[in-house]
Scaffold this motif. Structure first.
Motif, PDB file in Angstrom:
ATOM      1  N   PRO A  51       0.706  -0.958   0.112  1.00  0.00           N
ATOM      2  CA  PRO A  51      -0.379   0.209  -0.062  1.00  0.00           C
ATOM      3  C   PRO A  51       0.586   1.569  -0.119  1.00  0.00           C
ATOM      4  N   SER A  52       2.152   1.570   0.274  1.00  0.00           N
ATOM      5  CA  SER A  52       2.361   2.324   0.344  1.00  0.00           C
ATOM      6  C   SER A  52       2.787   2.721  -1.344  1.00  0.00           C
ATOM      7  N   ASN A 229       3.121   1.705   8.394  1.00  0.00           N
ATOM      8  CA  ASN A 229       4.064   2.399   6.934  1.00  0.00           C
ATOM      9  C   ASN A 229       3.291   2.594   6.235  1.00  0.00           C
ATOM     10  N   GLY A 230       2.793   3.579   5.250  1.00  0.00           N
ATOM     11  CA  GLY A 230       1.225   3.822   4.172  1.00  0.00           C
ATOM     12  C   GLY A 230       2.001   5.081   2.688  1.00  0.00           C
ATOM     13  N   CYS A 258       8.144   3.517   8.553  1.00  0.00           N
ATOM     14  CA  CYS A 258       8.081   4.322   7.814  1.00  0.00           C
ATOM     15  C   CYS A 258       7.602   5.267   7.808  1.00  0.00           C
ATOM     16  N   LEU A 259       5.941   5.061   7.446  1.00  0.00           N
ATOM     17  CA  LEU A 259       4.841   6.624   7.566  1.00  0.00           C
ATOM     18  C   LEU A 259       4.544   6.880   9.032  1.00  0.00           C
ATOM     19  N   HIS A 301      10.094   4.586   0.460  1.00  0.00           N
ATOM     20  CA  HIS A 301       9.068   5.741   0.890  1.00  0.00           C
ATOM     21  C   HIS A 301      10.069   6.833  -0.121  1.00  0.00           C
ATOM     22  N   GLY A 302       9.514   8.047   0.115  1.00  0.00           N
ATOM     23  CA  GLY A 302      10.024   9.332  -1.152  1.00  0.00           C
ATOM     24  C   GLY A 302       9.748  10.579   0.231  1.00  0.00           C
ATOM     25  N   PHE A 303       9.553  10.465   1.522  1.00  0.00           N
ATOM     26  CA  PHE A 303       9.724  11.188   2.329  1.00  0.00           C
ATOM     27  C   PHE A 303      10.547  10.948   3.293  1.00  0.00           C
TER      28      PHE A 303
END
Length: 367
Positions: A51-52, A229-230, A258-259, A301-303
């Motif tokens: 889903p991430s 995460n997400g 993660c998120l 991750h992109g952040f």
């Protein structure tokens, strides 16, 4: 042969750059999203169902995708979550004994547009240099102006809340109800293997929607709390940040991945930022600053958490760093029962270097 019947297709980036390829199957049309790449040699089904990755066009850097088919046990969620797929060589035939279908059938069942025969080395190099950006993959190769007009209306990932798109709509349970520990998990886009890792450690988990309150989770009478995460930007997740603050204020055991890691940082006044092109792969080197040991990790991750802000915060300790770029890979609150990591300890593409983090969380519940 299938490759003789396939339609022409393109990758059109937001800055107007075009890469050419062919549609994998008979599916026509267009798919929009942020284009990003994953460097993993294996695990494509786990990537596609994570889903991430919701809302992203995935470029596979491995030259061959599909050669071992798919298996229902490799799903990280109930369906494909990527917006579209871009590969170099697509394998219609597969050779894994345990596979239950081809990747082509799997993508068709999930109604996913995929294109192959793209110069993925050139595309990945371009993204690496210019940063992740919105893009469209399409079989409408003669409609560049129309596609660009539609692409310009797609929102940027920066500032975009996506957990609501992938989170469970109502609470559910996972594991043995007679287990020794109860964990309340906030589903920001949770992966099934996270739940498996917790359940294997004698935990019974109740999974809550992304916008659940502390009172909702507390009603389960858990021994500890987990933030998953997400996808998307963590900043718009105000309710999750409020939840994290309440758990931390009460000094209850809290673990974030993660998120969830980013939400914990934001809940304590430490900012996050959009990365140039993110970390996505299965061999990212991380150093545990408490033990001095290195870990080979899976990341997506992109952040990321602002390192300067984390170092300046009197209550935070940076526990892990990414050795490629020195970004924050782990945090702990000095005087609270709370820690988090930016990578995925449940993902074991070979090494199990990071599985100790689940043991650490269970130890926190015991104590």
């Amino acid at each position: 042969m299938k490759y003789q019947k396939r339609q022409k297709a393109i990758v059109l980036l937001a800055d107007g750059t075009i890469f050419y390829g062919k549609a994998v199957a008979n599916k026509q049309g267009s798919a929009f999203g942020e284009v990003c790449f994953n460097t993993g040699m294996t695990g494509y089904q786990e990537i596609f169902t994570d889903p991430s990755y919701y809302g992203q066009l995935m470029v596979a850097t491995n030259a061959h995708i599909g050669n071992y088919g798919t298996n229902k046990d490799d799903m990280e969620s109930d369906s494909v979550k990527i917006a579209g797929l871009i590969v170099k060589n697509f394998s219609y035939e597969y050779s894994r004994d345990t596979a239950d279908k081809s990747l082509e059938d799997f993508l068709n069942d999930n109604n996913l547009l995929a294109i192959s025969d793209v110069d993925t080395r050139a595309l990945v190099s371009y993204i690496r240099d210019h940063g992740a950006m919105n893009a469209v993959i399409s079989t409408e190769v003669d409609n560049i102006d129309g596609l660009m007009a539609q692409l310009n209306k797609i929102p940027e990932m920066d500032g975009l809340e996506l957990s609501s798109k992938v989170s469970t709509k109502s609470p559910y349970y996972f594991g043995n109800e007679n287990a020794s520990y109860r964990i309340a998990a906030l589903d920001l886009g949770i992966k099934k293997n996270i739940l498996r890792n917790l359940a294997e450690r004698d935990a019974y988990i109740k999974v809550f929607p992304y916008n659940a309150t502390f009172e909702d989770l507390e009603g389960f009478k858990p021994h500890g709390y987990f933030l998953s995460n997400g996808p998307g930007d963590p900043e718009p997740l105000i309710e999750a940040q409020e939840l994290a603050r309440e758990i931390i204020k009460r000094d209850l055991p809290l673990f974030g991945i993660c998120l969830g890691h980013q939400v914990i940082a934001l809940a304590n006044g430490v900012s996050t930022y959009k990365m140039h092109n993110g970390h996505r792969g299965i061999n990212h080197p991380v150093k545990n600053l408490k033990t001095g040991k290195g870990e080979i990790t899976s990341q997506n991750h992109g952040f990321a958490v602002n390192r300067d802000a984390a170092e300046a915060h009197p209550d935070f300790e940076i526990t892990h760093v990414h050795l490629n770029d020195n970004t924050v890979a782990g945090l702990a609150l000095k005087n609270k029962n709370c820690f988090s990591v930016q990578y995925h300890p449940e993902a074991s593409p070979g090494p199990h270097d990071s599985s100790y983090l689940f043991d650490q969380f269970i130890d926190n519940l015991k104590n």
